[in-house]
Motif scaffolding. Structure first.
Motif, PDB file in Angstrom:
ATOM      1  N   ASN A   5     -12.473   8.654  -2.057  1.00 54.19           N
ATOM      2  CA  ASN A   5     -13.146   9.521  -1.059  1.00 54.19           C
ATOM      3  C   ASN A   5     -13.179  10.938  -1.547  1.00 54.19           C
ATOM      4  O   ASN A   5     -12.942  11.802  -0.817  1.00 54.19           O
ATOM      5  N   GLY A   6     -13.251  11.118  -2.826  1.00 53.22           N
ATOM      6  CA  GLY A   6     -13.156  12.520  -3.270  1.00 53.22           C
ATOM      7  C   GLY A   6     -11.919  13.030  -3.688  1.00 53.22           C
ATOM      8  O   GLY A   6     -11.748  14.208  -3.883  1.00 53.22           O
ATOM      9  N   ARG A  55      -3.923   6.756   1.609  1.00 55.31           N
ATOM     10  CA  ARG A  55      -5.072   6.229   1.012  1.00 55.31           C
ATOM     11  C   ARG A  55      -4.945   4.841   0.386  1.00 55.31           C
ATOM     12  O   ARG A  55      -3.809   4.701  -0.049  1.00 55.31           O
ATOM     13  N   GLU A  56      -5.781   4.054   0.829  1.00 56.53           N
ATOM     14  CA  GLU A  56      -5.927   2.586   0.370  1.00 56.53           C
ATOM     15  C   GLU A  56      -6.914   2.016   0.076  1.00 56.53           C
ATOM     16  O   GLU A  56      -7.941   2.306   0.414  1.00 56.53           O
ATOM     17  N   LEU A  57      -6.944   1.122  -1.226  1.00 60.11           N
ATOM     18  CA  LEU A  57      -8.105   0.320  -1.639  1.00 60.11           C
ATOM     19  C   LEU A  57      -7.808  -1.189  -1.513  1.00 60.11           C
ATOM     20  O   LEU A  57      -6.447  -1.675  -2.094  1.00 60.11           O
ATOM     21  N   THR A  58      -8.598  -2.139  -1.025  1.00 56.31           N
ATOM     22  CA  THR A  58      -8.338  -3.430  -0.752  1.00 56.31           C
ATOM     23  C   THR A  58      -9.584  -4.027  -1.356  1.00 56.31           C
ATOM     24  O   THR A  58     -10.790  -3.746  -1.011  1.00 56.31           O
ATOM     25  N   ILE A 117     -14.945  -5.063  -0.839  1.00 58.58           N
ATOM     26  CA  ILE A 117     -14.164  -3.774  -1.280  1.00 58.58           C
ATOM     27  C   ILE A 117     -13.927  -3.026  -0.081  1.00 58.58           C
ATOM     28  O   ILE A 117     -14.904  -3.021   0.779  1.00 58.58           O
ATOM     29  N   GLU A 118     -12.795  -2.617   0.431  1.00 59.89           N
ATOM     30  CA  GLU A 118     -12.547  -1.816   1.499  1.00 59.89           C
ATOM     31  C   GLU A 118     -11.790  -0.661   1.169  1.00 59.89           C
ATOM     32  O   GLU A 118     -10.761  -0.613   0.438  1.00 59.89           O
ATOM     33  N   ILE A 119     -12.288   0.633   1.621  1.00 56.21           N
ATOM     34  CA  ILE A 119     -11.439   1.797   1.291  1.00 56.21           C
ATOM     35  C   ILE A 119     -11.151   2.450   2.502  1.00 56.21           C
ATOM     36  O   ILE A 119     -11.933   2.393   3.349  1.00 56.21           O
ATOM     37  N   SER A 120     -10.016   3.005   2.686  1.00 55.45           N
ATOM     38  CA  SER A 120      -9.542   3.592   4.034  1.00 55.45           C
ATOM     39  C   SER A 120      -8.532   4.937   3.599  1.00 55.45           C
ATOM     40  O   SER A 120      -7.987   5.056   2.417  1.00 55.45           O
TER      41      SER A 120
END
Length: 415
Positions: free
Chosen positions: A109-110, A137-140, A166-169
Protein backbone atom coordinates in the motif's frame (compact mmCIF):
# COMPACT_ATOMS: atom_id res chain seq x y z
CA UNK A 1 -12.23 5.71 32.78
CA UNK A 2 -9.04 3.97 33.89
CA UNK A 3 -6.98 5.77 31.26
CA UNK A 4 -8.48 9.14 32.25
CA UNK A 5 -7.58 8.60 35.91
CA UNK A 6 -3.99 7.67 35.07
CA UNK A 7 -3.54 10.51 32.58
CA UNK A 8 -5.20 13.01 34.92
CA UNK A 9 -2.92 12.00 37.78
CA UNK A 10 0.19 12.29 35.61
CA UNK A 11 -0.93 15.71 34.38
CA UNK A 12 -1.37 17.00 37.93
CA UNK A 13 2.06 15.68 38.95
CA UNK A 14 3.78 17.25 35.95
CA UNK A 15 1.95 20.57 36.48
CA UNK A 16 3.01 20.63 40.13
CA UNK A 17 6.66 19.94 39.26
CA UNK A 18 6.72 22.64 36.56
CA UNK A 19 5.18 25.10 39.02
CA UNK A 20 7.82 24.16 41.59
CA UNK A 21 10.63 24.88 39.14
CA UNK A 22 9.07 28.24 38.27
CA UNK A 23 8.92 29.14 41.97
CA UNK A 24 12.58 28.16 42.33
CA UNK A 25 13.53 30.48 39.44
CA UNK A 26 11.50 33.22 41.17
CA UNK A 27 13.61 32.76 44.29
CA UNK A 28 16.95 32.94 42.44
CA UNK A 29 18.58 31.77 39.23
CA UNK A 30 20.85 29.44 41.23
CA UNK A 31 17.86 27.71 42.85
CA UNK A 32 16.07 27.64 39.49
CA UNK A 33 18.79 25.82 37.60
CA UNK A 34 19.54 23.63 40.58
CA UNK A 35 15.91 22.56 40.93
CA UNK A 36 16.18 20.80 37.57
CA UNK A 37 18.12 18.11 39.48
CA UNK A 38 15.96 16.01 41.88
CA UNK A 39 18.29 16.24 44.92
CA UNK A 40 18.44 20.04 44.68
CA UNK A 41 14.67 20.15 44.18
CA UNK A 42 14.18 18.38 47.52
CA UNK A 43 16.63 20.77 49.15
CA UNK A 44 14.67 23.73 47.78
CA UNK A 45 11.39 22.32 49.11
CA UNK A 46 12.79 21.90 52.62
CA UNK A 47 14.55 25.27 52.71
CA UNK A 48 11.66 27.27 51.14
CA UNK A 49 8.65 25.28 52.30
CA UNK A 50 6.29 28.25 52.64
CA UNK A 51 6.90 29.16 48.98
CA UNK A 52 6.94 25.63 47.53
CA UNK A 53 4.14 24.00 49.54
CA UNK A 54 1.31 24.80 47.08
CA UNK A 55 3.19 23.28 44.14
CA UNK A 56 4.09 20.22 46.22
CA UNK A 57 0.45 19.83 47.28
CA UNK A 58 -0.71 19.94 43.65
CA UNK A 59 1.82 17.28 42.64
CA UNK A 60 0.84 15.13 45.64
CA UNK A 61 -2.84 15.34 44.67
CA UNK A 62 -1.93 13.82 41.30
CA UNK A 63 -0.86 10.58 42.96
CA UNK A 64 -4.43 9.92 44.16
CA UNK A 65 -6.06 9.37 40.71
CA UNK A 66 -2.84 7.77 39.45
CA UNK A 67 -2.84 5.08 42.16
CA UNK A 68 -6.60 4.53 41.81
CA UNK A 69 -6.27 4.12 38.04
CA UNK A 70 -3.37 1.67 38.34
CA UNK A 71 -5.29 -0.35 40.95
CA UNK A 72 -8.34 -0.55 38.68
CA UNK A 73 -6.17 -1.63 35.75
CA UNK A 74 -4.51 -4.30 37.90
CA UNK A 75 -7.95 -5.69 38.73
CA UNK A 76 -9.35 -5.53 35.20
CA UNK A 77 -6.32 -6.27 33.00
CA UNK A 78 -3.19 -7.26 34.96
CA UNK A 79 -1.36 -8.36 31.81
CA UNK A 80 -1.68 -4.90 30.27
CA UNK A 81 -0.42 -3.28 33.48
CA UNK A 82 2.56 -5.64 33.50
CA UNK A 83 3.40 -4.75 29.90
CA UNK A 84 3.20 -1.01 30.68
CA UNK A 85 5.40 -1.28 33.80
CA UNK A 86 7.95 -3.50 31.99
CA UNK A 87 8.67 -0.58 29.59
CA UNK A 88 9.12 -3.00 26.66
CA UNK A 89 6.99 -0.63 24.59
CA UNK A 90 9.82 1.90 24.69
CA UNK A 91 12.09 -0.44 22.70
CA UNK A 92 9.93 -0.25 19.55
CA UNK A 93 9.22 -2.97 17.03
CA UNK A 94 12.18 -2.01 14.87
CA UNK A 95 14.46 -3.88 17.30
CA UNK A 96 12.47 -7.10 16.97
CA UNK A 97 14.35 -10.05 15.44
CA UNK A 98 12.66 -12.76 13.42
CA UNK A 99 13.34 -16.47 13.89
CA UNK A 100 13.01 -16.85 10.12
CA UNK A 101 15.36 -16.00 7.28
CA UNK A 102 13.23 -13.34 5.56
CA UNK A 103 15.05 -11.11 3.10
CA UNK A 104 12.33 -9.30 1.20
CA UNK A 105 12.31 -5.85 -0.32
CA UNK A 106 9.25 -3.96 -1.44
CA UNK A 107 6.19 -2.12 -0.24
CA UNK A 108 2.58 -2.71 0.74
CA UNK A 109 0.00 0.00 0.00
CA UNK A 110 2.86 2.36 -0.84
CA UNK A 111 4.61 1.83 2.52
CA UNK A 112 7.81 -0.11 3.20
CA UNK A 113 6.91 -3.66 4.20
CA UNK A 114 9.27 -5.59 6.52
CA UNK A 115 7.51 -8.76 7.73
CA UNK A 116 8.98 -10.57 10.74
CA UNK A 117 6.36 -13.33 10.95
CA UNK A 118 5.52 -15.76 8.15
CA UNK A 119 3.67 -19.06 8.16
CA UNK A 120 1.85 -21.38 5.79
CA UNK A 121 -0.83 -23.17 7.81
CA UNK A 122 -4.11 -24.68 6.55
CA UNK A 123 -3.32 -23.51 3.01
CA UNK A 124 -2.99 -19.82 4.02
CA UNK A 125 0.34 -18.06 3.50
CA UNK A 126 0.54 -15.08 5.86
CA UNK A 127 3.24 -12.40 6.18
CA UNK A 128 2.82 -9.99 9.12
CA UNK A 129 4.55 -6.83 10.24
CA UNK A 130 3.83 -5.90 13.85
CA UNK A 131 3.29 -7.80 17.10
CA UNK A 132 -0.18 -6.54 18.06
CA UNK A 133 -3.55 -8.26 17.60
CA UNK A 134 -3.99 -6.40 14.32
CA UNK A 135 -0.85 -6.38 12.19
CA UNK A 136 0.51 -3.01 11.15
CA UNK A 137 0.68 -4.43 7.62
CA UNK A 138 -0.23 -7.95 6.49
CA UNK A 139 -0.21 -9.93 3.25
CA UNK A 140 -2.34 -13.09 2.98
CA UNK A 141 -2.40 -15.58 0.09
CA UNK A 142 -5.14 -18.23 0.26
CA UNK A 143 -3.82 -21.20 -1.68
CA UNK A 144 -6.81 -23.41 -0.88
CA UNK A 145 -4.71 -26.43 0.15
CA UNK A 146 -1.83 -27.19 2.48
CA UNK A 147 1.12 -28.36 0.33
CA UNK A 148 3.15 -31.40 1.27
CA UNK A 149 6.77 -30.98 0.29
CA UNK A 150 7.87 -28.25 -2.09
CA UNK A 151 5.58 -25.42 -3.17
CA UNK A 152 6.00 -24.14 -6.72
CA UNK A 153 3.48 -21.73 -8.16
CA UNK A 154 3.46 -19.22 -11.02
CA UNK A 155 0.51 -16.93 -11.73
CA UNK A 156 0.29 -14.28 -14.47
CA UNK A 157 -2.31 -11.50 -14.75
CA UNK A 158 -4.16 -13.05 -17.69
CA UNK A 159 -4.11 -16.69 -16.54
CA UNK A 160 -7.58 -18.27 -16.85
CA UNK A 161 -9.41 -20.24 -14.19
CA UNK A 162 -9.51 -19.75 -10.40
CA UNK A 163 -6.37 -18.34 -8.79
CA UNK A 164 -5.23 -17.99 -5.17
CA UNK A 165 -6.93 -15.03 -3.52
CA UNK A 166 -4.62 -12.33 -2.19
CA UNK A 167 -5.56 -9.96 0.61
CA UNK A 168 -3.60 -6.97 1.88
CA UNK A 169 -4.44 -5.07 5.05
CA UNK A 170 -2.95 -2.12 6.90
CA UNK A 171 -3.68 -0.30 10.13
CA UNK A 172 -3.20 3.46 10.37
CA UNK A 173 -2.50 5.07 13.78
CA UNK A 174 -5.89 6.82 13.85
CA UNK A 175 -7.86 3.66 12.97
CA UNK A 176 -9.38 1.08 15.31
CA UNK A 177 -9.77 -1.61 12.65
CA UNK A 178 -7.46 -2.29 9.70
CA UNK A 179 -8.42 -1.61 6.11
CA UNK A 180 -8.29 -4.59 3.76
CA UNK A 181 -8.40 -5.20 0.02
CA UNK A 182 -8.91 -8.53 -1.74
CA UNK A 183 -7.39 -9.23 -5.15
CA UNK A 184 -8.76 -12.41 -6.81
CA UNK A 185 -6.77 -12.04 -10.07
CA UNK A 186 -4.78 -9.66 -12.23
CA UNK A 187 -1.49 -10.04 -10.31
CA UNK A 188 1.92 -11.68 -10.87
CA UNK A 189 3.07 -14.29 -8.35
CA UNK A 190 6.08 -16.59 -8.27
CA UNK A 191 6.65 -19.07 -5.44
CA UNK A 192 9.48 -21.61 -5.30
CA UNK A 193 9.69 -22.82 -1.71
CA UNK A 194 11.62 -25.97 -0.80
CA UNK A 195 11.28 -27.97 2.46
CA UNK A 196 13.71 -27.16 5.25
CA UNK A 197 13.75 -29.48 8.27
CA UNK A 198 11.96 -29.72 10.53
CA UNK A 199 8.92 -27.55 9.68
CA UNK A 200 9.86 -24.80 7.26
CA UNK A 201 9.74 -23.87 3.59
CA UNK A 202 12.28 -21.51 2.09
CA UNK A 203 12.99 -20.10 -1.35
CA UNK A 204 12.15 -17.39 -3.86
CA UNK A 205 9.13 -15.13 -3.55
CA UNK A 206 7.97 -12.54 -6.07
CA UNK A 207 4.66 -10.63 -6.07
CA UNK A 208 3.40 -7.68 -8.08
CA UNK A 209 -0.17 -6.44 -7.58
CA UNK A 210 -2.04 -4.12 -9.96
CA UNK A 211 -0.64 -0.53 -9.83
CA UNK A 212 -3.59 0.91 -7.86
CA UNK A 213 -2.64 -1.26 -4.85
CA UNK A 214 0.99 0.02 -4.77
CA UNK A 215 2.27 -3.38 -3.60
CA UNK A 216 5.39 -5.21 -4.79
CA UNK A 217 7.51 -7.71 -2.88
CA UNK A 218 10.50 -9.80 -3.96
CA UNK A 219 13.38 -11.69 -2.39
CA UNK A 220 14.04 -14.72 -0.20
CA UNK A 221 11.25 -16.01 2.05
CA UNK A 222 11.18 -18.60 4.83
CA UNK A 223 7.91 -19.67 6.48
CA UNK A 224 6.78 -22.04 9.22
CA UNK A 225 4.47 -24.83 8.03
CA UNK A 226 2.88 -25.36 11.46
CA UNK A 227 2.82 -23.74 14.88
CA UNK A 228 5.50 -25.92 16.42
CA UNK A 229 8.88 -24.51 17.36
CA UNK A 230 12.09 -26.51 17.70
CA UNK A 231 15.15 -26.23 19.90
CA UNK A 232 18.26 -28.37 19.34
CA UNK A 233 16.31 -30.62 16.98
CA UNK A 234 13.49 -31.28 19.47
CA UNK A 235 10.04 -29.75 19.83
CA UNK A 236 10.16 -26.73 22.11
CA UNK A 237 7.36 -27.45 24.59
CA UNK A 238 7.74 -24.02 26.22
CA UNK A 239 6.20 -22.33 23.16
CA UNK A 240 2.55 -21.34 23.58
CA UNK A 241 0.47 -22.68 20.69
CA UNK A 242 -2.31 -25.17 20.04
CA UNK A 243 0.09 -27.35 18.02
CA UNK A 244 2.47 -27.54 21.00
CA UNK A 245 -0.36 -28.72 23.26
CA UNK A 246 -1.44 -31.29 20.65
CA UNK A 247 2.13 -32.63 20.49
CA UNK A 248 2.34 -32.94 24.29
CA UNK A 249 -1.08 -34.62 24.53
CA UNK A 250 -0.36 -37.06 21.68
CA UNK A 251 2.93 -38.09 23.29
CA UNK A 252 1.17 -38.53 26.64
CA UNK A 253 -1.59 -40.73 25.16
CA UNK A 254 0.92 -42.87 23.26
CA UNK A 255 2.82 -43.61 26.46
CA UNK A 256 -0.28 -44.00 28.62
CA UNK A 257 -1.95 -46.53 26.32
CA UNK A 258 1.34 -48.06 25.07
CA UNK A 259 0.55 -47.58 21.39
CA UNK A 260 1.58 -45.20 18.65
CA UNK A 261 -1.83 -45.54 17.01
CA UNK A 262 -3.23 -42.25 18.35
CA UNK A 263 -5.35 -39.91 16.23
CA UNK A 264 -6.09 -36.65 18.00
CA UNK A 265 -9.10 -34.51 17.07
CA UNK A 266 -8.50 -30.74 16.71
CA UNK A 267 -8.25 -29.02 20.07
CA UNK A 268 -10.21 -25.96 21.11
CA UNK A 269 -8.07 -22.83 20.88
CA UNK A 270 -6.84 -21.95 24.38
CA UNK A 271 -6.15 -18.46 25.67
CA UNK A 272 -2.47 -17.66 26.03
CA UNK A 273 -0.49 -16.81 28.06
CA UNK A 274 -1.45 -19.36 30.69
CA UNK A 275 0.13 -21.55 33.34
CA UNK A 276 -2.64 -24.18 33.58
CA UNK A 277 -5.28 -25.38 31.11
CA UNK A 278 -8.17 -27.83 31.31
CA UNK A 279 -8.94 -29.37 27.92
CA UNK A 280 -11.59 -31.76 26.65
CA UNK A 281 -9.80 -34.17 24.31
CA UNK A 282 -11.34 -36.40 21.64
CA UNK A 283 -9.03 -39.09 20.29
CA UNK A 284 -9.06 -42.47 18.54
CA UNK A 285 -6.62 -44.79 20.27
CA UNK A 286 -5.86 -48.12 18.65
CA UNK A 287 -9.09 -47.76 16.71
CA UNK A 288 -11.21 -47.02 19.80
CA UNK A 289 -12.77 -43.55 20.33
CA UNK A 290 -11.93 -41.97 23.65
CA UNK A 291 -13.07 -38.81 25.44
CA UNK A 292 -10.74 -37.50 28.16
CA UNK A 293 -10.45 -34.41 30.33
CA UNK A 294 -6.79 -33.48 30.75
CA UNK A 295 -5.16 -30.82 32.87
CA UNK A 296 -2.02 -29.31 31.38
CA UNK A 297 0.43 -27.13 33.25
CA UNK A 298 3.88 -25.65 32.94
CA UNK A 299 6.63 -27.16 35.07
CA UNK A 300 9.56 -25.32 36.62
CA UNK A 301 11.30 -25.24 33.24
CA UNK A 302 8.16 -23.59 31.74
CA UNK A 303 7.51 -26.70 29.60
CA UNK A 304 3.96 -27.88 28.96
CA UNK A 305 3.09 -31.32 30.39
CA UNK A 306 0.03 -33.28 31.51
CA UNK A 307 -0.56 -33.34 35.25
CA UNK A 308 0.27 -36.67 36.93
CA UNK A 309 2.15 -37.91 33.87
CA UNK A 310 4.34 -40.70 35.22
CA UNK A 311 4.20 -43.07 32.24
CA UNK A 312 7.55 -44.38 30.93
CA UNK A 313 8.80 -43.77 27.39
CA UNK A 314 7.20 -45.92 24.71
CA UNK A 315 9.27 -48.99 23.93
CA UNK A 316 10.17 -50.16 20.44
CA UNK A 317 8.28 -51.83 18.89
CA UNK A 318 5.19 -50.23 20.36
CA UNK A 319 2.68 -52.52 21.98
CA UNK A 320 -0.59 -52.34 20.01
CA UNK A 321 -2.91 -53.40 22.83
CA UNK A 322 -4.53 -51.12 25.40
CA UNK A 323 -3.35 -51.59 28.99
CA UNK A 324 -5.38 -53.51 31.52
CA UNK A 325 -8.48 -51.48 32.37
CA UNK A 326 -8.02 -52.38 36.05
CA UNK A 327 -4.87 -50.27 36.26
CA UNK A 328 -6.42 -47.27 34.49
CA UNK A 329 -9.44 -45.20 35.42
CA UNK A 330 -12.42 -46.07 33.29
CA UNK A 331 -12.93 -43.55 30.49
CA UNK A 332 -16.33 -42.99 28.91
CA UNK A 333 -16.35 -44.12 25.31
CA UNK A 334 -17.97 -41.86 22.77
CA UNK A 335 -19.78 -43.26 19.78
CA UNK A 336 -17.95 -42.96 16.47
CA UNK A 337 -19.62 -40.44 14.24
CA UNK A 338 -18.61 -38.52 11.18
CA UNK A 339 -18.29 -34.81 12.11
CA UNK A 340 -20.84 -32.52 10.54
CA UNK A 341 -19.49 -29.77 8.28
CA UNK A 342 -20.98 -26.68 9.93
CA UNK A 343 -19.91 -24.48 7.04
CA UNK A 344 -22.95 -25.73 5.10
CA UNK A 345 -25.72 -23.12 5.15
CA UNK A 346 -23.77 -21.06 7.69
CA UNK A 347 -25.07 -17.50 8.11
CA UNK A 348 -25.13 -14.66 10.61
CA UNK A 349 -28.70 -15.58 11.59
CA UNK A 350 -27.67 -19.18 12.36
CA UNK A 351 -24.75 -17.92 14.44
CA UNK A 352 -26.95 -15.59 16.49
CA UNK A 353 -29.68 -18.20 17.01
CA UNK A 354 -27.34 -21.03 18.03
CA UNK A 355 -23.93 -19.63 19.07
CA UNK A 356 -22.93 -22.72 21.04
CA UNK A 357 -22.76 -24.79 17.85
CA UNK A 358 -19.94 -22.61 16.50
CA UNK A 359 -17.93 -22.02 19.68
CA UNK A 360 -14.13 -21.81 19.11
CA UNK A 361 -14.46 -22.17 15.33
CA UNK A 362 -12.36 -19.94 13.08
CA UNK A 363 -14.31 -17.22 11.26
CA UNK A 364 -13.69 -14.24 9.01
CA UNK A 365 -15.86 -11.12 9.42
CA UNK A 366 -16.33 -8.34 6.85
CA UNK A 367 -17.71 -5.10 8.28
CA UNK A 368 -19.82 -2.50 6.51
CA UNK A 369 -16.86 -0.10 6.63
CA UNK A 370 -14.75 -2.43 4.49
CA UNK A 371 -12.59 -3.84 7.30
CA UNK A 372 -11.78 -7.52 7.71
CA UNK A 373 -11.18 -9.43 10.96
CA UNK A 374 -10.31 -13.08 11.42
CA UNK A 375 -10.17 -15.21 14.57
CA UNK A 376 -12.07 -17.76 16.64
CA UNK A 377 -15.66 -17.26 17.76
CA UNK A 378 -15.74 -16.70 21.54
CA UNK A 379 -19.49 -16.26 22.02
CA UNK A 380 -22.03 -13.42 22.24
CA UNK A 381 -22.01 -10.95 25.12
CA UNK A 382 -24.99 -9.53 27.02
CA UNK A 383 -25.42 -6.73 24.47
CA UNK A 384 -25.66 -9.20 21.59
CA UNK A 385 -22.21 -8.32 20.21
CA UNK A 386 -20.19 -11.00 18.46
CA UNK A 387 -16.89 -11.76 20.24
CA UNK A 388 -13.90 -12.85 18.15
CA UNK A 389 -10.58 -13.93 19.66
CA UNK A 390 -7.31 -14.28 17.78
CA UNK A 391 -4.28 -16.21 19.01
CA UNK A 392 -0.98 -14.26 18.95
CA UNK A 393 1.25 -17.17 19.52
CA UNK A 394 3.84 -16.48 22.10
CA UNK A 395 2.61 -12.95 22.45
CA UNK A 396 -0.70 -14.04 23.87
CA UNK A 397 -4.29 -13.50 22.64
CA UNK A 398 -6.62 -10.57 22.02
CA UNK A 399 -10.31 -10.17 21.32
CA UNK A 400 -12.75 -7.67 19.89
CA UNK A 401 -16.52 -7.37 19.54
CA UNK A 402 -18.79 -6.36 16.69
CA UNK A 403 -22.46 -5.48 16.67
CA UNK A 404 -24.58 -7.60 14.36
CA UNK A 405 -25.60 -4.58 12.27
CA UNK A 406 -21.92 -3.80 11.60
CA UNK A 407 -21.36 -7.19 9.96
CA UNK A 408 -21.76 -7.16 6.20
CA UNK A 409 -20.65 -10.77 5.66
CA UNK A 410 -19.32 -13.58 7.83
CA UNK A 411 -17.58 -16.79 6.79
CA UNK A 412 -16.95 -20.02 8.70
CA UNK A 413 -13.45 -21.28 7.85
CA UNK A 414 -13.49 -24.81 9.30
CA UNK A 415 -16.00 -27.67 9.69
Amino acid sequence: MVALLILGGLLLIITGLVWLVMLAFGTSLLWGFGSLLPPVTLAYVFSHWRTARRAVALAAMGFIPLVVGLAMMAAEDPQRLQEILSLHWLEGEENAVSDLDIRLSGELNGQRFVPLQADLVDGILSLREGQDFYARRELTIRLGHQPEGALQLDVLPKDPGPQPEIEISWLLPEQELPEARRIPRGYTLHLDLQPVEPNRLAGDFHLVLPPKFATTLTGHLEVFTDRLRYRDGRVDTTYDSRDTLAYVIRDYLQRRFATRDVELAPLATPSFPAKELNLEVEARIAGQPQHLTLELLKNQAQEWRVRRDRFPPLSEPAAPALPDQASEPEQPVAESARPVDRRLRFSLQRLLSNPGQYQELRMRVYTARGSTAEGRFAGIDRDGRILIRRNLGGAGAASFSLAADEVQRIELLEP
